[in-house]
Design an enzyme around this catalytic site. Sequence first.
Site, PDB file in Angstrom:
ATOM      1  N   ASP A  45       0.658  -1.252   0.003  1.00 46.02           N
ATOM      2  CA  ASP A  45      -0.607   0.567  -0.182  1.00 46.02           C
ATOM      3  C   ASP A  45       1.042   1.629   0.167  1.00 46.02           C
ATOM      4  OD1 ASP A  45      -2.798   1.450   0.657  1.00 46.02           O
ATOM      5  OD2 ASP A  45      -1.283   2.382   2.088  1.00 46.02           O
ATOM      6  N   TYR A  50       3.050  10.365   0.749  1.00 42.36           N
ATOM      7  CA  TYR A  50       4.237   9.685   0.979  1.00 42.36           C
ATOM      8  C   TYR A  50       5.550  10.192   1.113  1.00 42.36           C
ATOM      9  CZ  TYR A  50      -0.162   6.531   2.364  1.00 42.36           C
ATOM     10  OH  TYR A  50      -1.497   5.460   3.074  1.00 42.36           O
ATOM     11  N   LYS A  78      -2.992   6.048  -4.225  1.00 40.98           N
ATOM     12  CA  LYS A  78      -4.463   6.711  -4.364  1.00 40.98           C
ATOM     13  C   LYS A  78      -4.011   8.343  -4.404  1.00 40.98           C
ATOM     14  CE  LYS A  78      -4.048   5.270   0.786  1.00 40.98           C
ATOM     15  NZ  LYS A  78      -2.592   4.735   0.962  1.00 40.98           N
ATOM     16  N   HIS A 109      -7.407   9.333  -1.824  1.00 41.05           N
ATOM     17  CA  HIS A 109      -6.745   9.729  -0.378  1.00 41.05           C
ATOM     18  C   HIS A 109      -7.492  10.539   0.888  1.00 41.05           C
ATOM     19  CE1 HIS A 109      -2.853   9.366   1.164  1.00 41.05           C
ATOM     20  NE2 HIS A 109      -3.411   9.336   2.448  1.00 41.05           N
TER      21      HIS A 109
END
Length: 309
Positions: A45, A50, A78, A109
């Site tokens: 994931d 990020y 996402k 997200h």
Amino acid sequence: MTDRTFTLNTGAKIPALGFGTWQSAPGEVAAAVEYAVSNGYRLVDGAYCYGNEQEVGQGLKAAFAKGIKREDVFVVSKVWATYNTRVEEGLDKSLKSLGLDYVDLFLVHWPLLMNPNGNDDRFPKLPNGERDIIRDYQHPETWRQMEAVLATGKTKAIGVSNYSKKYLEELLPVAKVVPAVNQIENHPALPQQEIVDLCREKGIHIMAYSPFGSTGGPLFTAEPIVEIAAKHNVKPATILLSYHLARGATVLAKSVTADRIEANKTVVDLDAEDIKKLNDYSDKLTKEGKLQRFVYPPFGVEFGFPDKS
């Protein structure tokens, strides 16, 4: 490690246990992903937000070079909140960083729009330091674009993340494609049962993040977790991961150290007594108004979660 899978409303199989990459420091992610995938994890994931998808891609490439097949790894990304009006562009950026032609699941997200023309690609801010958010944005607009990218084949399934019951009830009547997944913070201190129940009713699979609470595992010392772990002669982390499998949900475990990555592969079958004890704990926190949500960015937006209303 459990090889259990669940079936999405698309007919695809999704692993019950996945490897998370949020808050993994630069320089650590590639090796951690390579190790996890090479040692049994079949779900990875990630997310554009990020800031580490390039390293995730390096780890996947290294694992594939060892003989792991791409089609055997379920990859999640996402679309970030600054790309919610240009979903395909966001997906293309993630695919380029990951070095992939497609992802298995692409999620919204968060259901808000941060200024796509702001002063930062991920976290644009106003002069006063607040997040630069477009307040008249309607989240179903993003879902229409998600449905469009599904048709391109660049993702095999689409879903949402951090969607409350309220937001799902706004989305579902206008959705042509029912989300395959809703990824939410979920653990005994935040059962979010109203979301779980609605998703079950609508055929939306729950994927749980932050199963230990947050960094440092604040739920490791919760009394019922400790008691059930002692009963099964396992660590509290095992109980917190097993909780989700018992609920029929996929759970994400995150670490960058080999021993923790290995340890997180251990799950046990919880019995009815265990489940009752965990549910009683959740119910007690709910009644006392002591639910704990550990992940709630300072967006200043009402997302419809009862514990944050």
